[in-house]
Write a protein that holds these residues in place. Structure first.
Motif, mmCIF file in Angstrom:
data_model
loop_
_atom_site.group_PDB
_atom_site.id
_atom_site.type_symbol
_atom_site.label_atom_id
_atom_site.label_comp_id
_atom_site.label_asym_id
_atom_site.label_seq_id
_atom_site.Cartn_x
_atom_site.Cartn_y
_atom_site.Cartn_z
ATOM 1 N N LEU A 118 -2.243 8.124 -11.107
ATOM 2 C CA LEU A 118 -3.575 8.247 -11.700
ATOM 3 C C LEU A 118 -3.534 9.206 -12.877
ATOM 4 O O LEU A 118 -4.120 8.933 -13.939
ATOM 5 N N PHE A 119 -2.854 10.319 -12.722
ATOM 6 C CA PHE A 119 -2.750 11.281 -13.813
ATOM 7 C C PHE A 119 -2.072 10.647 -15.026
ATOM 8 O O PHE A 119 -2.525 10.828 -16.171
ATOM 9 N N GLN A 120 -0.995 9.907 -14.801
ATOM 10 C CA GLN A 120 -0.313 9.225 -15.904
ATOM 11 C C GLN A 120 -1.254 8.263 -16.620
ATOM 12 O O GLN A 120 -1.271 8.188 -17.859
ATOM 13 N N LEU A 121 -2.025 7.517 -15.850
ATOM 14 C CA LEU A 121 -2.947 6.550 -16.437
ATOM 15 C C LEU A 121 -4.017 7.247 -17.265
ATOM 16 O O LEU A 121 -4.325 6.824 -18.391
ATOM 17 N N ALA A 154 -8.813 -4.419 -4.901
ATOM 18 C CA ALA A 154 -7.789 -3.640 -4.210
ATOM 19 C C ALA A 154 -6.382 -3.962 -4.678
ATOM 20 O O ALA A 154 -5.498 -3.121 -4.596
ATOM 21 N N THR A 155 -6.150 -5.183 -5.160
ATOM 22 C CA THR A 155 -4.776 -5.579 -5.473
ATOM 23 C C THR A 155 -4.570 -5.937 -6.935
ATOM 24 O O THR A 155 -3.570 -6.539 -7.277
ATOM 25 N N GLU A 161 1.362 -0.834 -16.356
ATOM 26 C CA GLU A 161 0.365 0.227 -16.269
ATOM 27 C C GLU A 161 0.489 0.905 -14.906
ATOM 28 O O GLU A 161 0.675 0.225 -13.891
ATOM 29 N N PRO A 162 0.375 2.247 -14.847
ATOM 30 C CA PRO A 162 0.531 2.956 -13.564
ATOM 31 C C PRO A 162 -0.724 2.868 -12.699
ATOM 32 O O PRO A 162 -1.303 3.883 -12.302
ATOM 33 N N MET A 163 -1.162 1.647 -12.393
ATOM 34 C CA MET A 163 -2.327 1.443 -11.534
ATOM 35 C C MET A 163 -1.954 1.758 -10.089
ATOM 36 O O MET A 163 -0.891 1.362 -9.611
ATOM 37 N N VAL A 164 -2.832 2.457 -9.384
ATOM 38 C CA VAL A 164 -2.581 2.770 -7.977
ATOM 39 C C VAL A 164 -2.831 1.528 -7.141
ATOM 40 O O VAL A 164 -3.925 0.962 -7.163
ATOM 41 N N ASN A 165 -1.817 1.065 -6.414
ATOM 42 C CA ASN A 165 -1.960 -0.126 -5.592
ATOM 43 C C ASN A 165 -3.037 0.103 -4.533
ATOM 44 O O ASN A 165 -2.977 1.040 -3.740
ATOM 45 N N CYS A 171 -9.062 3.462 -10.536
ATOM 46 C CA CYS A 171 -8.314 3.739 -11.769
ATOM 47 C C CYS A 171 -9.106 3.296 -12.993
ATOM 48 O O CYS A 171 -9.236 4.040 -13.976
ATOM 49 N N PHE A 172 -9.625 2.075 -12.938
ATOM 50 C CA PHE A 172 -10.359 1.513 -14.063
ATOM 51 C C PHE A 172 -11.601 2.351 -14.374
ATOM 52 O O PHE A 172 -11.874 2.680 -15.534
#
Length: 283
Positions: A118-121, A154-155, A161-165, A171-172
């Motif tokens: 999340l921080f990277q994003l 969720a998926t 992109e470093p999206m959290v699974n 994230c968005f």
């Protein structure tokens, strides 16, 4: 004279926009400091955005407590987080309380790696998320997963992109608050540093205030100076002399470059001040 130039720029940023009364005494958790910070040096910018200065009154950063619904189907808990911006309006950090940790699908808690992603994003102003609206993500998710979790997202995955699974809409939503809904006024007419002030600042970054360092790094970024190996190493070689906030500013601006040279990247990885700052951002 060189240092005076940087100080004047920060004074212009501070004096032209931020003359509001200070808040009543209260303590705030700041990831750049041990413990909590009292508010005598914190001023109100508007109803929700606060601006922190040092003991001498020099500006350091903005921050805002955010509570947001991230899913339209109520399958996600609301997000509660404090977001930080530097004085140039760029993302700086976040803080998540242990009482309100972030969660993914099925209310699974974020891991340390999830927070790092999340921080990277959030430190990526040029993210591909700029091309998307929430409705686009829903359609993207339906196309790949069918109707299941099409609204909670969720998926959803975005290539590279470093999206959290399991937490795509979290994230968005947070990326949009940081960039598209950025509540921090963008500094207008910021005085440009001359060559002498720029060179002196890059040689002695630890001697600069957070505001002065932000002005320096922001201009060096726009002029593409931070892409040079010599400049990257010049900055990272001084990390041991910097305070945690200065270290984080340098790390953020270097990580926004197209390429970080291995020597500089290793200096950032081995900086314990940056590691401790990140540890204080998360529950």
């Amino acid at each position: 004279m060189r240092g005076l130039c940087l100080t004047i720029v920060c004074f212009l940023i501070w004096g032209s926009e931020y003359g509001n009364a200070q808040l009543p005494a209260e303590k705030w958790a700041m990831p750049f400091y041990d413990g909590a910070v009292e508010t005598p040096s914190i001023s109100n910018l508007n109803d929700s955005v606060l601006f922190a200065g040092d003991s001498a009154g020099n500006p350091q950063f903005y921050f805002q407590d955010v509570e947001a619904e991230v899913c339209e189907d109520k399958l996600c808990f609301p997000v509660e987080i404090t977001l930080f911006w530097d004085v140039a309006g760029e993302f700086l950090a976040f803080h998540v309380s242990e009482n309100t940790p972030l969660t993914k699908a099925d209310h699974v808690l974020f891991t340390k790696y999830d927070y790092y992603q999340l921080f990277q994003l959030l430190n990526s102003p040029d993210s591909k998320l700029a091309r998307y609206k929430k409705a686009d993500l829903v359609q993207h998710n339906r196309k790949n997963t069918g109707a299941v979790d099409a609204v909670s997202g969720a998926t959803v995955r975005i290539a590279k992109e470093p999206m959290v699974n399991g937490a795509a809409f979290t994230c968005f939503s947070l990326w949009n608050i940081v960039y598209r809904q950025n509540p921090v006024p963008q500094p207008g007419g910021m005085k440009q540093l001359d060559k002498e002030a720029m060179e002196d600042g890059l040689e002695n970054p630890a001697k600069l205030s957070a505001c002065e360092l932000t002005v320096l790094l922001n201009q060096a970024h726009r002029e593409k100076k931070l892409r040079k190996l010599s400049v990257q190493k010049q900055l990272t070689a001084q990390l041991s002399k910097m305070n945690p906030l200065q270290c984080l500013l340098v790390s953020n601006y270097l990580n926004r470059q197209n390429y970080i040279y291995p020597e500089a990247a290793e200096d950032l990885r081995s900086c314990t001040k940056i590691e401790r700052t990140f540890a204080r951002m998360i529950p």
